[in-house]
Enzyme design. Sequence first.
Site, PDB file in Angstrom:
ATOM      1  CG  ASP A 145     186.619  58.302  99.114  1.00  0.00           C
ATOM      2  OD1 ASP A 145     187.835  58.325  98.850  1.00  0.00           O
ATOM      3  OD2 ASP A 145     185.885  59.312  99.017  1.00  0.00           O
ATOM      4  CB  SER A 146     191.143  55.086  97.358  1.00  0.00           C
ATOM      5  OG  SER A 146     191.580  54.709  98.648  1.00  0.00           O
ATOM      6  CG  ASP A 148     188.126  59.039 102.922  1.00  0.00           C
ATOM      7  OD1 ASP A 148     188.180  60.208 103.346  1.00  0.00           O
ATOM      8  OD2 ASP A 148     188.724  58.655 101.912  1.00  0.00           O
ATOM      9  CE  LYS A 206     191.011  61.153 103.080  1.00  0.00           C
ATOM     10  NZ  LYS A 206     190.246  61.860 102.011  1.00  0.00           N
ATOM     11  CD  GLU A 261     187.273  64.134  98.493  1.00  0.00           C
ATOM     12  OE1 GLU A 261     187.816  63.053  98.175  1.00  0.00           O
ATOM     13  OE2 GLU A 261     186.523  64.770  97.712  1.00  0.00           O
ATOM     14  CD  GLU A 309     194.256  63.032  95.435  1.00  0.00           C
ATOM     15  OE1 GLU A 309     194.198  62.196  94.516  1.00  0.00           O
ATOM     16  OE2 GLU A 309     193.503  63.008  96.432  1.00  0.00           O
TER      17      GLU A 309
END
Length: 301
Positions: A80-81, A119, A149, A151, A218
Site C-alpha cells: 500500500d506504499s 497488501d 500482508k 499490519e 519496520e
Amino acid sequence: MTQLSPAPEPAAGSTPGSTAKPASERSKSLYGGTGSRRITVRDIAAAKERGEKWPMLTAYDAMTASVFDEAGIPVLLVGDSMGNCHLGYESTVPVTMDEITLLSAAVVRGTKRSLVVGDLPFGSYQEGPVQALRSATRLVKEAGVGAVKLEGGERSAEQVELLVSSGIPVMAHVGLTPQSVNAYGGYPVQGRGEEAAQQLLRDAKAVQDAGAFAVVLEAVPAELAAEVTRSLHIPTVGIGAGLECDAQVLVWTDMAGMTAGRVPKFVKQYLNMRELLGGAAKEFAQEVVGGTFPAEEHTFH
C-alpha cells in the site's frame, strides 16, 4: 617467509571471495536459484532453516515487476506504499481494495518466478476475521497473488488465523505500521524502552502462533529486531530493523532514487533514476524543439 598457496579458482556461477555452493544447493536458493517455478511459502520456510538471507522489493506494475523478477528478486510486495509513491496520496491510508487488486494483478502478469504478496489496505481487515477473509480472497482470486500482508500483531492475530486456516498464506507486519500514521502522529521508531520492546516481541510471536509465514519488522531498533529474529521460527523481513533480520525489503522507488526529497534513514539509494529519467526527457524535448527528432531512421515513407 612462508609461501602461501594460490587461492583456488572460484566455482562456475560463484563470485570471487564467495564460498562456492554445490549445484543442488544453489538451485534451491531464493536469490540466485536456478528453478523456474514460482517461489512458495514452503521455499521461504526452507530458506529460514538454511540460514539464507533474501531480498524483497515492492512493485506496482507489470514492467517494473518483470525487471525485478528477471533480476532474481524472490519476493515482490504490492504494497500500500503505492499510495505515497505511485498514486500521489500523502499516506497509505486512502489506498483502496480496487487499487491494490488492479496493480497486484499487473505484477502477477509481469512475473514468472517471484512470490507476489498483496497488501491488505487500511479498512479492509480491521472489522474482523470475516472482512479480512473476504478481502484476501479477492486478492487471491482476482489478482492471483500467492500471499497477502496485513499490519498488526496481537490485534490482528484472529485475522491471520482465519486466513491461514482458509488456505491463504499471510505475511504479518509489526513495529511501525504506516496505516496507523494518524494514531502515531508520524512515523516514529517502535519498540524503544522495555515495555514497548516486550509488546513488539509479543506481537511477533502472536502472528507466528496464528500461522503467519513471515513477519515484517519496520523501524525497530536493531538489537530488538535481532532478538525477535532469534525468538521466531518464521523469517523476519527488516525495513529499518538492522542487519540481523532474515530478509530485507525496500520500496523500489526509494531504492532506485525515484523518490523526491528526503527519504527515511534506513533507505540506501542504489541508483539516481529520477535524474536519469529527467535527463532523458529533457534530451527528447530538446530534439523535438530543435527539429532533429524524428530523424530519417525513425520515419516511414
